[in-house]
Write an enzyme that holds these catalytic residues in place. Structure first.
Site, PDB file in Angstrom:
ATOM      1  N   LYS A 200      30.243  35.321 -35.188  1.00  0.00           N
ATOM      2  CA  LYS A 200      30.072  34.653 -33.895  1.00  0.00           C
ATOM      3  C   LYS A 200      29.748  35.700 -32.831  1.00  0.00           C
ATOM      4  O   LYS A 200      30.546  36.593 -32.555  1.00  0.00           O
ATOM      5  CB  LYS A 200      31.328  33.884 -33.512  1.00  0.00           C
ATOM      6  CG  LYS A 200      31.194  33.203 -32.146  1.00  0.00           C
ATOM      7  CD  LYS A 200      32.334  32.257 -31.835  1.00  0.00           C
ATOM      8  CE  LYS A 200      32.140  31.628 -30.464  1.00  0.00           C
ATOM      9  NZ  LYS A 200      33.209  30.669 -30.147  1.00  0.00           N
ATOM     10  N   LYS A 254      26.761  31.995 -35.737  1.00  0.00           N
ATOM     11  CA  LYS A 254      26.638  31.293 -34.480  1.00  0.00           C
ATOM     12  C   LYS A 254      26.239  32.263 -33.372  1.00  0.00           C
ATOM     13  O   LYS A 254      26.852  33.326 -33.294  1.00  0.00           O
ATOM     14  CB  LYS A 254      27.990  30.651 -34.158  1.00  0.00           C
ATOM     15  CG  LYS A 254      28.054  29.882 -32.875  1.00  0.00           C
ATOM     16  CD  LYS A 254      29.456  29.403 -32.651  1.00  0.00           C
ATOM     17  CE  LYS A 254      29.495  28.697 -31.316  1.00  0.00           C
ATOM     18  NZ  LYS A 254      30.813  28.591 -30.793  1.00  0.00           N
TER      19      LYS A 254
HETATM   20  C1  PBG Z   1      35.132  28.013 -28.159  1.00  0.00           C
HETATM   21  C2  PBG Z   1      33.809  27.609 -28.678  1.00  0.00           C
HETATM   22  C3  PBG Z   1      32.561  27.824 -28.051  1.00  0.00           C
HETATM   23  C4  PBG Z   1      31.634  27.141 -28.811  1.00  0.00           C
HETATM   24  C5  PBG Z   1      32.307  26.560 -29.902  1.00  0.00           C
HETATM   25  N1  PBG Z   1      33.670  26.882 -29.799  1.00  0.00           N
HETATM   26  C6  PBG Z   1      32.208  28.503 -26.786  1.00  0.00           C
HETATM   27  C7  PBG Z   1      32.507  29.915 -26.599  1.00  0.00           C
HETATM   28  O1  PBG Z   1      32.805  30.655 -27.539  1.00  0.00           O
HETATM   29  O2  PBG Z   1      32.469  30.309 -25.448  1.00  0.00           O
HETATM   30  C8  PBG Z   1      30.171  27.028 -28.496  1.00  0.00           C
HETATM   31  C9  PBG Z   1      29.461  25.818 -29.004  1.00  0.00           C
HETATM   32  C10 PBG Z   1      28.169  25.523 -28.342  1.00  0.00           C
HETATM   33  O3  PBG Z   1      27.680  26.262 -27.473  1.00  0.00           O
HETATM   34  O4  PBG Z   1      27.592  24.484 -28.693  1.00  0.00           O
HETATM   35  N2  PBG Z   1      35.709  29.100 -28.676  1.00  0.00           N
END
Ligand code: PBG
Length: 330
Positions: A200, A254
């Site tokens: 991520k 991601k």
């Molecule tokens: C929270 C989380 C996020 C997303 C999924 N879980 C945002 C972040 O890490 O700030 C992003 C999903 C998306 O942008 O569609 N931890």
């Protein structure tokens, strides 16, 4: 007449008709590849639009049950719940995250009670419950790792108790997969699966999501001390390896499209079930261009999802899931 070289390699022979193209297609996009992220809010009978994500709504729990039923009827194997938590419930210690009756856990139970046959995935991170908007507990301006992991374990157990099938730690703290797996084993949840948000990256593509869950207002600073630097490929592979060794069943990359190189590498190197998240900013870009008449929205949507499959994804989390399913189901 100009002479063609012999033997000429005529790739176009196999592209000449729809039937031949269907016959030699290497990859397939199926409804079975879809996980649908949906936003939960409190109240009754509510479907509230998310401004930065046209076509996406926050649903009250009763409407979440309807959405889950619709998804199951479309053949979508899994939904993923994200709570929009009222500002009054956000604290420094984030206790609401492991409240058995928090929004997310109530939604899980309601879907289970309705007997809907769909896998329920959750999000494990403290940001919806954190007065600081961060995924971890903040002390003196620092996101503290091990204390956060303890909170995440409590959160995971509450979700497993409520009936979640797939836990999705998205927080990027070190050691959380092992800690959650140990706790699940100890508490009789041996069959609860974990999809680790392993690769991520600290991405600006999450912007619309933070609006959707109401975290943008609270967030002070950025997430670069825990999410991966977009410049780092080896660091991402190391996180995937570590999370698999700690007990993740599935791993995720991601964001999606800008990081398909990582998908290919993760799949080739580890072979584990590999997913990608077509995140909110990717969704918003396609929707915005389509709304302007600049691109053909449905075609771009399907092409983007085929690209995930080609890159090696076993499945994709996408806000487009029901629209894709309707098209694929004919
Ligand atoms: C929270 C989380 C996020 C997303 C999924 N879980 C945002 C972040 O890490 O700030 C992003 C999903 C998306 O942008 O569609 N931890």
């Amino acid at each position: 007449m100009p002479q063609a070289p012999f033997p000429i390699t005529r790739h176009r022979r196999l592209r000449a008709t729809l039937q031949l193209r269907n016959l030699v297609r290497e990859h397939e996009l199926s409804v079975n590849d879809l996980i649908w992220p949906i936003f939960v809010r409190d109240g009754q009978g509510i479907e509230e639009p998310v401004a930065s994500m046209p076509g996406v709504v926050r649903r009250s729990v009763d409407k979440i049950v309807e959405a889950a039923r619709e998804a199951a009827n479309l053949g979508i194997p899994a939904i993923c719940l994200f709570p929009y938590t009222d500002a009054s419930l956000k604290t420094q210690a984030c206790e609401e995250a492991w409240n058995p009756d928090n929004l997310s856990n109530r939604a899980i139970r309601a879907i289970r009670d309705a007997g809907i046959e769909i896998a329920i995935m959750t999000d494990i991170a403290l940001d919806p419950y954190n007065i600081n908007g961060h995924d971890g507990i903040v002390r003196d301006g620092v996101i503290v790792n091990d204390e956060t992991v303890e909170a995440l374990v409590k959160m995971a157990l509450a979700q497993a108790e409520a009936g979640a099938d797939i836990l999705g730690p998205s927080d990027m703290m070190d050691g959380r997969i092992g800690a959650i797996r140990r706790a699940l084993e100890a508490e009789g949840h041996q069959n609860v699966t974990i999809m680790s948000y392993a690769a991520k990256f600290a991405s600006a593509f999450y912007g619309p999501f933070r609006d959707a869950v109401g975290a943008s207002g609270a967030l002070k600073g950025d997430k670069f001390t825990y999410q991966i630097d977009p410049a780092n490929r080896l660091a991402a592979l190391a996180c995937v390896e570590r999370d698999l060794s700690e007990g993740a069943d599935m791993v995720m990359v991601k964001p999606g499209l800008p990081y398909l190189d990582m998908v290919r590498e993760v799949k080739d190197r580890f072979g584990a079930p590999t997913f990608a998240y077509q995140v909110s900013g990717e969704y918003a870009m396609i929707e915005a261009a389509a709304a302007n008449g600049w691109i053909a929205g449905d075609k771009v949507m399907l092409e983007s999802l085929m690209s995930f499959r080609r890159a090696g994804c076993d499945g994709v989390l996408t806000y487009f899931a029901p629209r894709v399913a309707r098209i694929l189901n004919g």
